[in-house]
Motif scaffolding. Structure first.
Motif, PDB file in Angstrom:
ATOM      1  N   LEU A  51     -17.960  29.512 -19.379  1.00 28.86           N
ATOM      2  CA  LEU A  51     -16.676  29.223 -19.141  1.00 28.86           C
ATOM      3  C   LEU A  51     -16.417  28.611 -17.650  1.00 28.86           C
ATOM      4  N   ILE A  52     -16.893  29.375 -16.807  1.00 29.05           N
ATOM      5  CA  ILE A  52     -16.511  29.240 -15.494  1.00 29.05           C
ATOM      6  C   ILE A  52     -17.578  28.156 -15.047  1.00 29.05           C
ATOM      7  N   VAL A  53     -18.429  28.079 -15.331  1.00 32.28           N
ATOM      8  CA  VAL A  53     -19.541  26.983 -14.969  1.00 32.28           C
ATOM      9  C   VAL A  53     -18.899  25.672 -15.811  1.00 32.28           C
ATOM     10  N   LEU A  54     -18.254  25.878 -16.959  1.00 34.01           N
ATOM     11  CA  LEU A  54     -17.784  24.580 -17.534  1.00 34.01           C
ATOM     12  C   LEU A  54     -16.603  23.947 -16.727  1.00 34.01           C
ATOM     13  N   LEU A  55     -15.908  25.199 -16.261  1.00 30.40           N
ATOM     14  CA  LEU A  55     -14.618  24.745 -15.577  1.00 30.40           C
ATOM     15  C   LEU A  55     -14.839  24.186 -14.120  1.00 30.40           C
ATOM     16  N   ILE A  56     -15.904  24.454 -13.679  1.00 30.12           N
ATOM     17  CA  ILE A  56     -16.231  24.174 -12.211  1.00 30.12           C
ATOM     18  C   ILE A  56     -16.943  22.721 -12.505  1.00 30.12           C
ATOM     19  N   VAL A  57     -17.808  22.379 -13.647  1.00 35.13           N
ATOM     20  CA  VAL A  57     -18.282  20.999 -13.814  1.00 35.13           C
ATOM     21  C   VAL A  57     -16.861  19.967 -14.158  1.00 35.13           C
ATOM     22  N   ILE A  58     -16.258  20.487 -14.878  1.00 34.47           N
ATOM     23  CA  ILE A  58     -14.709  19.605 -15.116  1.00 34.47           C
ATOM     24  C   ILE A  58     -14.068  19.491 -14.046  1.00 34.47           C
ATOM     25  N   ALA A  59     -13.899  20.256 -13.056  1.00 31.22           N
ATOM     26  CA  ALA A  59     -13.103  19.986 -11.816  1.00 31.22           C
ATOM     27  C   ALA A  59     -14.244  19.016 -10.906  1.00 31.22           C
ATOM     28  N   VAL A  60     -15.352  19.146 -10.908  1.00 28.93           N
ATOM     29  CA  VAL A  60     -16.138  18.284 -10.053  1.00 28.93           C
ATOM     30  C   VAL A  60     -16.224  16.954 -10.469  1.00 28.93           C
ATOM     31  N   ALA A  61     -16.171  16.691 -11.993  1.00 28.65           N
ATOM     32  CA  ALA A  61     -15.923  15.243 -12.600  1.00 28.65           C
ATOM     33  C   ALA A  61     -14.701  14.791 -12.406  1.00 28.65           C
ATOM     34  N   ILE A  62     -13.841  15.698 -12.380  1.00 27.85           N
ATOM     35  CA  ILE A  62     -12.218  14.998 -12.156  1.00 27.85           C
ATOM     36  C   ILE A  62     -12.218  14.305 -10.590  1.00 27.85           C
ATOM     37  N   TYR A  63     -12.917  15.526  -9.615  1.00 29.69           N
ATOM     38  CA  TYR A  63     -12.719  15.083  -8.448  1.00 29.69           C
ATOM     39  C   TYR A  63     -13.546  13.965  -8.164  1.00 29.69           C
ATOM     40  N   ALA A  64     -14.831  13.733  -8.686  1.00 28.01           N
ATOM     41  CA  ALA A  64     -15.742  12.670  -8.323  1.00 28.01           C
ATOM     42  C   ALA A  64     -15.370  11.424  -9.123  1.00 28.01           C
ATOM     43  N   GLY A  65     -14.362  11.786 -10.224  1.00 26.00           N
ATOM     44  CA  GLY A  65     -14.280  10.411 -10.877  1.00 26.00           C
ATOM     45  C   GLY A  65     -12.793   9.806 -10.724  1.00 26.00           C
ATOM     46  N   SER A  66     -12.193  10.668 -10.058  1.00 23.71           N
ATOM     47  CA  SER A  66     -10.724  10.074  -9.806  1.00 23.71           C
ATOM     48  C   SER A  66     -10.539   8.646  -9.286  1.00 23.71           C
ATOM     49  N   PRO A  67     -11.427   8.155  -8.172  1.00 26.39           N
ATOM     50  CA  PRO A  67     -11.252   7.071  -7.557  1.00 26.39           C
ATOM     51  C   PRO A  67     -11.446   5.889  -8.911  1.00 26.39           C
ATOM     52  N   TYR A  68     -12.273   6.004  -9.584  1.00 24.87           N
ATOM     53  CA  TYR A  68     -12.599   5.253 -10.820  1.00 24.87           C
ATOM     54  C   TYR A  68     -11.409   5.133 -11.535  1.00 24.87           C
ATOM     55  N   TYR A  69     -10.898   6.167 -11.859  1.00 28.92           N
ATOM     56  CA  TYR A  69      -9.636   6.227 -12.793  1.00 28.92           C
ATOM     57  C   TYR A  69      -8.384   5.473 -12.050  1.00 28.92           C
ATOM     58  N   SER A  70      -8.325   5.755 -10.768  1.00 26.89           N
ATOM     59  CA  SER A  70      -7.328   4.929  -9.612  1.00 26.89           C
ATOM     60  C   SER A  70      -7.698   3.468  -9.911  1.00 26.89           C
ATOM     61  N   ALA A  71      -8.792   2.865  -9.680  1.00 29.68           N
ATOM     62  CA  ALA A  71      -9.056   1.713 -10.106  1.00 29.68           C
ATOM     63  C   ALA A  71      -8.920   1.049 -11.179  1.00 29.68           C
ATOM     64  N   TYR A  72      -8.824   1.914 -12.288  1.00 30.58           N
ATOM     65  CA  TYR A  72      -8.671   1.476 -13.587  1.00 30.58           C
ATOM     66  C   TYR A  72      -7.115   1.271 -13.821  1.00 30.58           C
ATOM     67  N   GLN A  73      -6.351   2.227 -13.146  1.00 33.79           N
ATOM     68  CA  GLN A  73      -4.866   2.074 -13.125  1.00 33.79           C
ATOM     69  C   GLN A  73      -4.674   0.599 -12.416  1.00 33.79           C
ATOM     70  N   LEU A  74      -5.202   0.391 -11.493  1.00 33.70           N
ATOM     71  CA  LEU A  74      -4.891  -0.750 -10.586  1.00 33.70           C
ATOM     72  C   LEU A  74      -5.159  -1.986 -11.257  1.00 33.70           C
ATOM     73  N   LYS A  75      -6.315  -2.033 -12.099  1.00 27.77           N
ATOM     74  CA  LYS A  75      -6.568  -3.223 -12.787  1.00 27.77           C
ATOM     75  C   LYS A  75      -5.524  -3.251 -13.843  1.00 27.77           C
ATOM     76  N   ASN A  76      -5.113  -2.264 -14.623  1.00 27.20           N
ATOM     77  CA  ASN A  76      -4.438  -2.390 -15.791  1.00 27.20           C
ATOM     78  C   ASN A  76      -2.834  -2.997 -15.417  1.00 27.20           C
ATOM     79  N   ALA A  77      -2.540  -2.174 -14.100  1.00 21.98           N
ATOM     80  CA  ALA A  77      -1.267  -2.641 -13.428  1.00 21.98           C
ATOM     81  C   ALA A  77      -1.172  -4.075 -13.123  1.00 21.98           C
ATOM     82  N   TYR A  78      -2.406  -4.803 -12.715  1.00 21.07           N
ATOM     83  CA  TYR A  78      -2.557  -6.062 -12.216  1.00 21.07           C
ATOM     84  C   TYR A  78      -2.394  -7.015 -13.424  1.00 21.07           C
ATOM     85  N   ASP A  79      -3.006  -6.641 -14.863  1.00 14.68           N
ATOM     86  CA  ASP A  79      -3.235  -7.323 -15.639  1.00 14.68           C
ATOM     87  C   ASP A  79      -1.951  -7.391 -16.409  1.00 14.68           C
TER      88      ASP A  79
END
Length: 216
Positions: free
Chosen positions: A4-32
């Motif tokens: 469970l701890i390993v899973l939580l760490i993996v999820i936290a890292v994924a959110i941390y590393a993937g956050s700019p991609y989600y921000s870019a996705y939000q920018l694209k949606n806002a522009y469209d």
């Protein structure tokens, strides 16, 4: 428990590393969606404004090295007048209100946007240099009068081009996304046919702000 701890760490890292991609996705949606307010809220104006000003004034200085005659005729007064207009144009265009308006109308030219386009054109060697030299001679060195005249001509030309680009220019379907550092993320693509690179900076753990816009 360890899994469970390993899973939580993996999820936290994924959110941390993937956050700019989600921000870019939000920018694209806002522009469209023509949601100018959403995009305007993501910009750090205190960093973006001086960056664009420096880009344009540096570009103008480089342009002037190609034309020593114009530099000699205009002298420091020409540089000061041009740089003053560039600074004023950027200050007027890079505001939350104008960014929101530009996104909402998908690039239709308003006064602030025309002035910024004229500043870019002047810095980028888009001025009728023969006419500029003639004007400097005829105005007997009245640089302010000559620059104002040139600005009006360039604004008129740029306004027409902006309207055409807004109507016909293409946007990138899939902008290039990449980290430029652990807290730096770049989005590169075309907006209405103009190549642009947007740099975002991490704010906290997962939030991002636009801190630079690299002009073509």
């Amino acid at each position: 428990m360890k899994k469970l701890i390993v899973l939580l760490i993996v999820i936290a890292v994924a959110i941390y590393a993937g956050s700019p991609y989600y921000s870019a996705y939000q920018l694209k949606n806002a522009y469209d969606a023509k949601d100018g307010a959403a995009i305007a809220a993501t910009i750090d104006y205190e960093q973006v404004r001086p960056s664009i000003q420096h880009q344009l004034t540096d570009q103008f200085a480089t342009t002037m090295t190609k034309y020593p005659l114009i530099a000699e005729l205009g002298g420091d007064a020409l540089t000061q007048a041009a740089n003053g207009f560039i600074t004023k144009a950027v200050d007027g265009a890079i505001t939350p209100q104008n960014i929101e308006k530009v996104i909402n109308t998908q690039g239709q030219a308003n006064t602030a946007t025309k002035e910024l386009a004229a500043a870019w054109a002047i810095a980028s060697d888009q001025v009728d240099l023969r006419n500029l030299i003639q004007s400097l001679i005829m105005q007997r060195g009245d640089v302010d009068a000559v620059v104002k005249s040139q600005i009006q001509q360039v604004m008129k030309k740029q306004a027409a081009e902006l309207e055409q680009q807004a109507a016909q220019g293409n946007d990138s379907d899939k902008p290039a996304l990449s980290y430029c550092g652990i807290n730096c993320f770049a989005i590169s693509g075309q907006v209405k046919g103009y190549p642009l690179t947007i740099e975002m900076q991490r704010q906290g753990l997962i939030k991002w702000k636009i801190v630079d816009i690299v002009l073509p």
